[in-house]
Scaffold this active site. Structure first.
Site, PDB file in Angstrom:
ATOM      1  N   ASP A  45      24.580  -3.314  30.985  1.00 27.29           N
ATOM      2  CA  ASP A  45      23.840  -3.262  32.248  1.00 27.29           C
ATOM      3  C   ASP A  45      24.811  -3.534  33.400  1.00 27.29           C
ATOM      4  O   ASP A  45      25.279  -4.662  33.583  1.00 27.29           O
ATOM      5  CB  ASP A  45      22.721  -4.316  32.227  1.00 27.29           C
TER       6      ASP A  45
ATOM      7  N   ASP B 177      23.867  -6.323  36.024  1.00 29.06           N
ATOM      8  CA  ASP B 177      23.993  -7.674  35.473  1.00 29.06           C
ATOM      9  C   ASP B 177      25.463  -8.072  35.315  1.00 29.06           C
ATOM     10  O   ASP B 177      25.832  -9.226  35.553  1.00 29.06           O
ATOM     11  CB  ASP B 177      23.288  -7.760  34.114  1.00 29.06           C
TER      12      ASP B 177
ATOM     13  N   THR C 232       8.604   2.375  31.697  1.00 29.79           N
ATOM     14  CA  THR C 232       8.606   3.842  31.862  1.00 29.79           C
ATOM     15  C   THR C 232       9.998   4.412  32.067  1.00 29.79           C
ATOM     16  O   THR C 232      10.205   5.625  31.929  1.00 29.79           O
ATOM     17  CB  THR C 232       7.768   4.239  33.098  1.00 29.79           C
TER      18      THR C 232
ATOM     19  N   ARG D 283      14.841   0.540  37.756  1.00 32.33           N
ATOM     20  CA  ARG D 283      14.134   1.281  36.699  1.00 32.33           C
ATOM     21  C   ARG D 283      13.034   0.407  36.135  1.00 32.33           C
ATOM     22  O   ARG D 283      13.289  -0.704  35.686  1.00 32.33           O
ATOM     23  CB  ARG D 283      15.103   1.639  35.560  1.00 32.33           C
TER      24      ARG D 283
HETATM   25  C1  PRP Z   1      20.768   0.976  36.718  1.00 27.69           C
HETATM   26  C2  PRP Z   1      21.926   1.777  37.285  1.00 27.69           C
HETATM   27  C3  PRP Z   1      21.244   2.968  37.886  1.00 27.69           C
HETATM   28  C4  PRP Z   1      20.118   3.209  36.913  1.00 27.69           C
HETATM   29  C5  PRP Z   1      20.520   4.336  36.008  1.00 27.69           C
HETATM   30  O1  PRP Z   1      20.130   0.275  37.701  1.00 27.69           O
HETATM   31  O2  PRP Z   1      22.692   1.046  38.209  1.00 27.69           O
HETATM   32  O3  PRP Z   1      20.736   2.757  39.188  1.00 27.69           O
HETATM   33  O4  PRP Z   1      19.951   2.003  36.154  1.00 27.69           O
HETATM   34  O5  PRP Z   1      19.477   4.680  35.203  1.00 27.69           O
HETATM   35  P1  PRP Z   1      18.727   6.087  35.293  1.00 27.69           P
HETATM   36  O6  PRP Z   1      19.802   7.126  35.435  1.00 27.69           O
HETATM   37  O7  PRP Z   1      18.006   6.166  33.986  1.00 27.69           O
HETATM   38  O8  PRP Z   1      17.803   6.041  36.464  1.00 27.69           O
HETATM   39  P2  PRP Z   1      18.925  -0.730  37.376  1.00 27.69           P
HETATM   40  O9  PRP Z   1      17.624  -0.024  37.473  1.00 27.69           O
HETATM   41  O10 PRP Z   1      19.210  -1.467  36.106  1.00 27.69           O
HETATM   42  O11 PRP Z   1      18.960  -1.695  38.618  1.00 27.69           O
HETATM   43  P3  PRP Z   1      20.094  -2.755  39.073  1.00 27.69           P
HETATM   44  O12 PRP Z   1      21.254  -1.947  39.614  1.00 27.69           O
HETATM   45  O13 PRP Z   1      19.409  -3.526  40.134  1.00 27.69           O
HETATM   46  O14 PRP Z   1      20.494  -3.591  37.890  1.00 27.69           O
HETATM   47  N1  URA Z   2      21.659   1.207  33.639  1.00 22.20           N
HETATM   48  C1  URA Z   2      22.731   0.471  33.260  1.00 22.20           C
HETATM   49  O1  URA Z   2      23.138  -0.447  33.974  1.00 22.20           O
HETATM   50  N2  URA Z   2      23.323   0.779  32.108  1.00 22.20           N
HETATM   51  C2  URA Z   2      22.910   1.782  31.317  1.00 22.20           C
HETATM   52  O2  URA Z   2      23.517   2.013  30.260  1.00 22.20           O
HETATM   53  C3  URA Z   2      21.793   2.534  31.722  1.00 22.20           C
HETATM   54  C4  URA Z   2      21.184   2.228  32.897  1.00 22.20           C
END
Ligand code: PRP
Ligand code: URA
Length: 210
Positions: free
Chosen positions: A201, A204, A109, A105
């Site tokens: 997160d 993380d 945005t 994400r």
């Molecule tokens: C997180 C999560 C989803 C997304 C959800 O990933 O694992 O993929 O955010 O958010 P959304 O429904 O608003 O799209 P992130 O983009 O943080 O990436 P990561 O898994 O690499 O930490």
């Molecule tokens: N992605 C995450 O990992 N946690 C949230 O709460 C939203 C998006």
């Protein structure tokens, strides 16, 4: 008609999810429990797998019994956090093939940006379960579903651990043919599009990157 939301409220799932939510849960335990929850959710998400009759001889007598009819499955984790759910699913369905889709994400945005994709060559013949612990705005999952449909897949399920109402509404609008399996639907998103109360997160916490 919109896709069904299966909220899996089994006590074992709820107990494990509470441990994930706790900010003091360390990376080792967090990772193990994400995998266990995925396994328990998989049990429900595969409830409609077709069976066939097979002849087997027990040590006592021959008989006709049920076996999976060999439907082909693929799981597709959304990187990174979806990776944490893969082992739990493969424990139950060791023959499933695994595709990967990398999305993050954009912090400003909140829109998904694709950076990696590798699918099994026969993905179009397979039923697909997409894995991602968090369904927040729904942007990442919706983009992943669109992408996988582009390969010709028509039977797709989405498996999350926690969803926000906004994310569910997004998938039901964009992909009314996709059912969602989730252990909890939380209250809302905050101003950073994080799920409240959520678990923070997920990527993380699984990979210890914060
Ligand atoms: C997180 C999560 C989803 C997304 C959800 O990933 O694992 O993929 O955010 O958010 P959304 O429904 O608003 O799209 P992130 O983009 O943080 O990436 P990561 O898994 O690499 O930490
Ligand atoms: N992605 C995450 O990992 N946690 C949230 O709460 C939203 C998006």
């Amino acid at each position: 008609m919109e896709g069904k939301v299966h909220v899996l409220d089994h006590p074992l799932l709820q107990h494990k999810l509470t441990i994930l939510r706790n900010k003091d849960t360390g990376v080792k335990e967090f990772r193990e429990i994400v995998s266990e929850i995925a396994m328990l959710e998989c049990y429900e998400a595969t409830r409609d797998l077709p069976l066939e009759e097979v002849r087997v001889e027990t040590p006592i007598a021959p008989g006709t019994f049920k076996a999976l009819s060999g439907k082909k499955l693929a799981i597709v984790p959304i990187l990174r956090a979806g990776l944490g759910m893969v082992d739990g699913i493969l424990n139950l369905i060791p023959s499933a093939k695994v595709g990967h889709i990398g999305l993050y994400r954009d912090p400003e945005t909140h829109l998904p940006v694709e950076y990696y994709c590798k699918m099994p060559s026969d993905i179009s013949e397979r039923d697909v379960i997409i894995l991602d612990p968090m369904l927040a705005t729904g942007g990442s999952a919706s983009a992943a579903i669109t992408f996988i449909k582009g390969y010709g897949c028509r039977h797709i399920k989405l498996m999350n651990i926690i969803a926000a109402p906004e994310g569910i509404a997004c998938i039901q609008k964009d992909h009314p043919d996709v059912d969602i399996y989730v252990a909890a639907v939380d209250e809302k998103l905050n101003e950073h599009a994080y799920i409240v109360p959520g678990l923070g997160d997920a990527g993380d916490r699984i990979f210890g990157t914060k």
